[in-house]
Enzyme design. Structure first.
Site, short mmCIF file in Angstrom:
data_model
loop_
_atom_site.label_atom_id
_atom_site.label_comp_id
_atom_site.label_asym_id
_atom_site.label_seq_id
_atom_site.Cartn_x
_atom_site.Cartn_y
_atom_site.Cartn_z
N GLY B 31 -23.65 72.89 44.38
CA GLY B 31 -23.67 73.01 43.12
C GLY B 31 -24.04 73.13 42.03
O GLY B 31 -23.71 73.79 40.66
N CYS B 240 -27.28 39.13 42.72
CA CYS B 240 -25.94 39.18 41.82
C CYS B 240 -25.27 37.19 41.73
O CYS B 240 -26.07 37.09 42.88
CB CYS B 240 -24.75 39.33 42.62
SG CYS B 240 -23.26 38.76 42.50
N CYS B 243 -22.89 36.57 44.89
CA CYS B 243 -22.96 36.74 46.73
C CYS B 243 -24.63 37.04 47.02
O CYS B 243 -24.81 37.44 48.04
CB CYS B 243 -22.48 38.31 46.64
SG CYS B 243 -22.97 39.34 45.81
N CYS B 265 -22.64 41.99 40.99
CA CYS B 265 -22.24 43.07 41.44
C CYS B 265 -20.78 44.08 40.92
O CYS B 265 -19.97 43.30 40.50
CB CYS B 265 -21.43 43.06 42.13
SG CYS B 265 -22.85 43.06 44.28
N CYS B 271 -19.60 42.84 46.62
CA CYS B 271 -19.53 41.12 46.47
C CYS B 271 -18.17 40.23 47.65
O CYS B 271 -18.78 39.55 47.99
CB CYS B 271 -19.11 41.57 44.90
SG CYS B 271 -19.95 39.97 44.23
#
Lengths: 257, 297, 363
Positions: B31, B240, B243, B265, B271
């Site tokens: 970080g 979606c 899909c 997606c 997808c």
């Protein structure tokens, strides 16, 4: 408590050849309000900035009585410790509230910032505390989401005071806290300050050129001239029976005007 | 005159070593933003120069590279960066998340969980999570050094006070291993939980701002919030349209000028994989009238 | 059935093919030669070398042609090439006192040793579009002074220095910083600042320099001297034990004599602002020297309030390759983040509508 909360000895600050302040020694006791008075250029603001860690000193010592009982010189603290002290155990009230506030975030966030800085993570509680403190400085609770830019000068100054007091500090530095306000507003802010200081048992070091402010708030007074202390004593004694010719002049000029 | 020549994989080996040192330091201090001597790249600043430098520094001949932008492999900038590495490093490329060893991304984390051994490289425009609260580098470095993060909560507080919600929807700040506050790059906050405890190595490169930072595998990553306003990710009302996937990030596609919308997606590989597996969505766009009806319901 | 848009690869290839077509333009018109660009658009080439920080007129000319005359694009091309070059060594500092001067003017002294020399300047031309530019009329040969005429031309700031009237230049053998090899840390030293300014965008520096003249960080500048000409670039060869010349580069140097300071033991002195740019670019060198001086405010205990005095602001924003990349990246797809914002906005508005309804019902 049997020891001072702040102890300054032989403090000096130079700017090249020029002396900002020198030969300064005094103690501040818990719950005591000490006023530093003098004309502009007397070194009182330099002194305030040195003892509050905002300006480096050239020599001398400044010791602070920590909550854990240590009594170190501020120079011996790490940067992290010093900054932590500044946002928890100390406060600093600027003459111009804009210097001490975030003007573009709400009053609530201004008061809540110190709480969040020490780890408070409950929005509702932070907000409740902020509301309570706004109340104590006589700002209506429904102004909590307003930004300081929408506030009057007096309100801004009261908000700055609340922002400083929310972490229950033990020592507050004030630089002409009523200096930028209209006379009518000054009285209200002073009254509020006097109440809070005695309720909370705060130790205060206040710099002012206004002897009336010193008389109203402080128990003890330090008179400065050309970077040096010329007289110290109980405020009433100094004002009623000034010893040093310069203090006599200061007091006389107030009475005349 | 001599005509210009470019080195293999564009960056010279000295530069790669310098970048690897920065990456190693970043991994050692999760970080923490490591300054590095970012090079001028043959693509513009802000277009992934940081990610490209990180990828160039870690890429080996056996790596399989996937590049996505907005979750898609076929967005123009993703195509361009993939082509850059195919040309300069001659590595194999793929659009399959599972097949990739290195994934360079802008603004998304793939839906399929990453696995041990994979590296995901994020392109970062502004690495400093405190930048819009405090513009000065000198000050923000001190704030990180001393762990002074009150200011970032002031921003979140202000969001709730003004909007009733934390109004940060992407580049949502996180705290890493309870120490450094980090900008996760402008991924939607939907993707934030995927960073936490990921078995993959996560590297972040900011070219223009000259910073690299990292999350080693299994790093603890927590999105900042309040106890009584906990961090939440976006939820989509419908699956979606292609899909039928739920619990994934969807793009809104405007299908006509009468308010027709459909949601598909954002992760194109996810997808396609699902459709190959036989999943089918409602397919057709929701017409304007239907959208209005749903809203009224 | 909706099908997601595909074919980024083909689209990019076709776009680049069209770009090549537009770059070439009408095939009946002969293509630009590099000699034409270096010879007739020399100042464009100079700017590309200066801000690209690579002295190579031919490459710069190629970049100008490749970028269709887009200067920042050309600078970008040169920069991206420069970064790949191996460093064989560092030259010795160039000595502008030994410059073969083509132009030299001072605003502080009427006459100076070595004389004032106007050189190839636009100054005092009347800005009327010249009909001759539409054709190819013969151009007179320039007048040249005889070689032996060249006198020694000491720098004006050295003349002031001899009298102790200007702050001394600090000599240092320290290796100067290099912002292309090390990340910039703030506060930066003057060497790194000067490097950033020398590579910085001419327009940005011009505006900043201008702002100091209009009161945003005044420095009371006088042009001590501007000189343009060729200087030798020498490199120490350890095996030989002496320096050898690699050739020469044209540079523009501006020494600004600015606001005096002090009055203590040393006495009051003028201060310096410095500008040095590859090629002929007086505007850039002058702007650079103004900004250099403004950025030294803290050295002279001046208040730092104006943008030109703000080191982080100036250094972080003077590079046009960085600036153009980040501004132009806004045209890249952002639909994932935009979707998140759309959702939030809809949520906020739904909540507001509900509140309004409840309030109405209550009333």
């Amino acid at each position: 408590m049997s020891s001072p909360i702040l102890s300054v000895s032989n403090l000096e600050r130079r700017y090249g050849d020029f002396i900002g302040c020198t030969d300064i020694s005094f103690d501040v006791w818990p719950g005591e309000v000490v006023a530093i008075v003098g004309e502009s250029g007397s070194g009182k603001t330099t002194l305030l900035n040195c003892i509050s860690g905002r300006l480096e000193r050239s020599s001398g010592s400044i010791r602070y009585n920590m909550r854990d009982g240590r009594f170190p010189d501020l120079a011996d603290l790490s940067e992290a410790e010093r900054r932590f002290l500044m946002r928890t155990d100390w406060g600093f009230v600027h003459q111009n509230p804009a210097d001490g506030l975030r003007m573009r975030v709400s009053a609530g966030a201004n008061v809540g910032e110190r709480l969040m800085a020490i780890g408070d993570r409950h929005y509702g509680e932070i907000r409740d505390t902020a509301t309570e403190w706004l109340g104590r400085v006589e700002i209506a609770g429904d102004r909590i989401d307003d930004k300081p830019v929408a506030f009057s000068g007096g309100m801004r100054q009261r908000l700055q005071i609340a922002r400083n007091l929310v972490t229950r500090p033990r020592l507050i530095f004030m630089d002409e806290p009523t200096g930028g306000l209209d006379v009518s507003v000054q009285a209200r802010v002073l009254d509020l300050l006097r109440g809070l200081v005695s309720d909370l048992g705060l130790a205060v070091v206040i710099v002012t050129h206004d002897l009336a402010v010193a008389r109203l708030l402080s128990q003890r007074m330090i008179v400065m001239k050309s970077g040096r202390i010329v007289e110290t004593g109980l405020t009433d004694r100094v004002l009623d029976d000034p010893h040093h010719p310069y203090t006599q002049l200061l007091v006389a000029s107030i009475l005349e005007s | 005159m001599t005509l210009p020549e470019y080195n293999f994989a564009y960056l010279d080996e000295q530069t790669k070593r310098m970048i690897r040192r920065a990456i190693l330091k970043g991994i050692a201090i999760p970080g923490y933003q490591v300054p590095f001597a970012s090079r001028e790249m043959p693509m513009p600043y802000g277009w992934g120069t940081g990610g490209v430098q990180v990828t160039a520094a870690i890429l080996g001949p056996d790596d399989v590279l996937k590049v996505i932008d907005q979750g898609a492999d076929d967005t123009t900038n993703a195509v361009s960066i993939r082509a850059f590495f195919a040309k300069t490093a001659n590595v194999a490329t793929t659009t399959k998340t599972a097949d990739a060893t290195v994934i360079q991304t802008r603004h998304r984390i793939p839906e399929a969980p990453l696995s041990a051994g994979q590296v995901i490289v994020y392109q970062v425009p502004i690495p400093e999570p405190l930048r819009f609260l405090e513009p000065r580098e000198t000050e923000t470095r001190v704030m990180h050094g001393l762990e002074e993060y009150g200011l970032i909560h002031v921003k979140l507080y202000e969001d709730i006070a003004q909007h009733g919600h934390i109004a940060t929807t992407y580049a949502y700040p996180v705290k890493v291993e309870d120490r450094y506050v980090m900008d996760p790059s402008p991924i939607p906050k939907f993707d934030n939980p995927k960073m936490n405890g990921s078995p993959a190595l996560q590297l972040f490169g900011a070219g223009r701002e000259k910073r690299i930072y990292a999350l080693p595998p299994f790093t603890n990553v927590v999105s900042l919030d309040f106890e009584d306003h906990p961090f939440e990710v976006q939820k989509f009302k419908q699956p979606c349209a292609l899909c039928n996937a739920t619990g994934v990030y969807l793009d809104e596609v405007v299908t006509d000028d009468r308010g027709g919308r459909m949601y598909v997606c954002s992760d194109t590989d996810h997808c396609e994989t699902r459709r190959e597996e036989g999943h089918h969505g409602a397919g057709l766009p929701i017409s304007g009238a239907q959208t209005a009806k749903e809203d009224a319901a | 059935m909706y099908v997601a848009v595909k074919g980024g690869e083909a689209a990019i290839a076709n776009a680049h093919r069209l770009l090549a077509d537009r770059r070439r333009g009408d095939r009946d018109v002969p293509a630009l030669t590099l000699a034409q660009i270096t010879g007739q658009l020399a100042l464009a080439v100079d700017r590309v070398m200066a801000e690209g920080s690579l002295y190579d007129p031919d490459l710069a000319a190629m970049a100008v042609r490749q970028s269709r005359g887009d200067m920042i694009e050309a600078i970008f091309l040169l920069r991206a090439y420069r970064t790949t070059l191996a460093r064989f060594g560092n030259s010795r500092p160039i000595d502008t006192a030994k410059m073969r001067i083509e132009r030299r003017v001072s605003a502080t002294y009427k006459d100076i040793p070595g004389g004032q020399l106007l050189g190839p300047t636009f100054d005092y031309t009347h800005r009327l579009i010249d009909p001759a530019m539409a054709g190819d009329e013969p151009v007179d040969e320039p007048l040249r002074r005889a070689r032996e005429d060249e006198r020694r031309a000491p720098r004006v700031t050295d003349i002031l220095n001899d009298e102790g009237l200007i702050e001394r230049d600090v000599l240092s053998d320290e290796e100067p910083g290099d912002l292309t090899r090390d990340p910039t840390a703030f506060p930066a030293d003057r060497d790194v600042r000067l490097q950033a300014l020398a590579r910085g965008d001419e327009g940005f520096l011009l505006s900043l320099g201008y702002s100091t003249q209009r009161g945003y960080g005044r420095t009371h500048p006088f042009v001590g001297e501007i000189r343009i000409g060729l200087v030798d670039v020498e490199i120490d060869v350890p095996e030989l034990g002496f320096a050898v010349s690699l050739g020469s580069v044209r540079v523009t140097e501006c020494q600004m004599v600015s606001q005096f300071t002090g009055g203590g033991e040393e006495g009051a002195k003028f201060t310096r602002g410095y500008g040095l740019v590859f090629g002929q670019s007086e505007r850039k060198a002058m702007a650079m020297s103004l900004v250099d001086r403004a950025l030294r405010a803290h050295e002279f205990d001046e208040q730092r309030l104006a943008p030109a005095q703000d080191e982080e602001f100036v250094l972080a924003h003077c590079d046009n390759v960085q600036a153009t990349g980040f501004v132009e990246h806004l045209k890249l797809p952002h639909y994932v983040d935009f979707q998140a914002e759309l959702d939030l906005l809809r949520t906020l508005n739904t909540a507001k509508a509900k509140n309004d309804e409840m309030r109405e019902a209550a009333e």
